[in-house]
Design a protein around this motif. Structure first.
Motif, short mmCIF file in Angstrom:
data_model
loop_
_atom_site.label_atom_id
_atom_site.label_comp_id
_atom_site.label_asym_id
_atom_site.label_seq_id
_atom_site.Cartn_x
_atom_site.Cartn_y
_atom_site.Cartn_z
N GLU A 24 0.83 -1.21 0.00
CA GLU A 24 0.00 0.00 0.00
C GLU A 24 0.86 1.26 0.00
OE1 GLU A 24 -3.31 2.15 2.84
OE2 GLU A 24 -3.18 -0.03 2.85
N ARG A 25 1.92 1.26 0.79
CA ARG A 25 2.81 2.42 0.84
C ARG A 25 3.49 2.66 -0.51
NH1 ARG A 25 5.80 1.61 6.68
NH2 ARG A 25 3.90 1.73 7.92
N PHE A 26 3.98 1.58 -1.12
CA PHE A 26 4.63 1.72 -2.42
C PHE A 26 3.63 2.23 -3.47
CE2 PHE A 26 7.87 -1.55 -0.94
CZ PHE A 26 8.91 -0.63 -0.84
N ALA A 27 2.42 1.70 -3.46
CA ALA A 27 1.40 2.13 -4.42
C ALA A 27 1.05 3.61 -4.20
CB ALA A 27 0.16 1.27 -4.29
N GLU A 28 0.98 4.02 -2.95
CA GLU A 28 0.69 5.43 -2.65
C GLU A 28 1.81 6.34 -3.16
OE1 GLU A 28 0.07 5.41 1.57
OE2 GLU A 28 -2.00 4.72 1.38
N LEU A 29 3.05 5.90 -3.00
CA LEU A 29 4.19 6.69 -3.50
C LEU A 29 4.13 6.82 -5.02
CD1 LEU A 29 7.06 5.33 -1.25
CD2 LEU A 29 6.24 7.70 -1.33
N ALA A 30 3.84 5.72 -5.70
CA ALA A 30 3.75 5.76 -7.16
C ALA A 30 2.64 6.72 -7.59
CB ALA A 30 3.48 4.35 -7.72
N ALA A 31 1.49 6.64 -6.93
CA ALA A 31 0.37 7.52 -7.27
C ALA A 31 0.70 8.97 -6.99
CB ALA A 31 -0.87 7.10 -6.50
N ALA A 32 1.35 9.24 -5.88
CA ALA A 32 1.71 10.62 -5.53
C ALA A 32 2.67 11.22 -6.54
CB ALA A 32 2.31 10.67 -4.12
#
Length: 67
Positions: free
Chosen positions: A36-44
């Motif tokens: 989830e953290r990695f996906a949030e970073l990619a989206a940001a």
């Protein structure tokens, strides 16, 4: 060289896979939290690049280099 967006999207995918293979519930949960953290970073990063008018960075699996 892969972009940051591709890197974080790849890491999210790898962590989801690790979660699906984990034999302990806490390990699986830890992998899902990392995913989830990695996906949030990619989206940001994608949002920031869009806001700055930078070219779109693909997150397709075929755009990443497998080790």
């Amino acid at each position: 060289m892969e972009t940051d967006v591709v890197y974080f999207a790849r890491r999210a995918s790898e962590e989801r896979l690790a979660a699906s293979k984990a034999t302990h519930e806490l390990a699986a949960q830890s992998h899902l939290e990392l995913a989830e953290r990695f996906a949030e970073l990619a989206a940001a990063i994608q949002i920031r690049e869009r806001d700055l008018g930078l070219p779109f960075a693909s997150t397709r699996a075929e755009d990443t280099i497998s080790a």
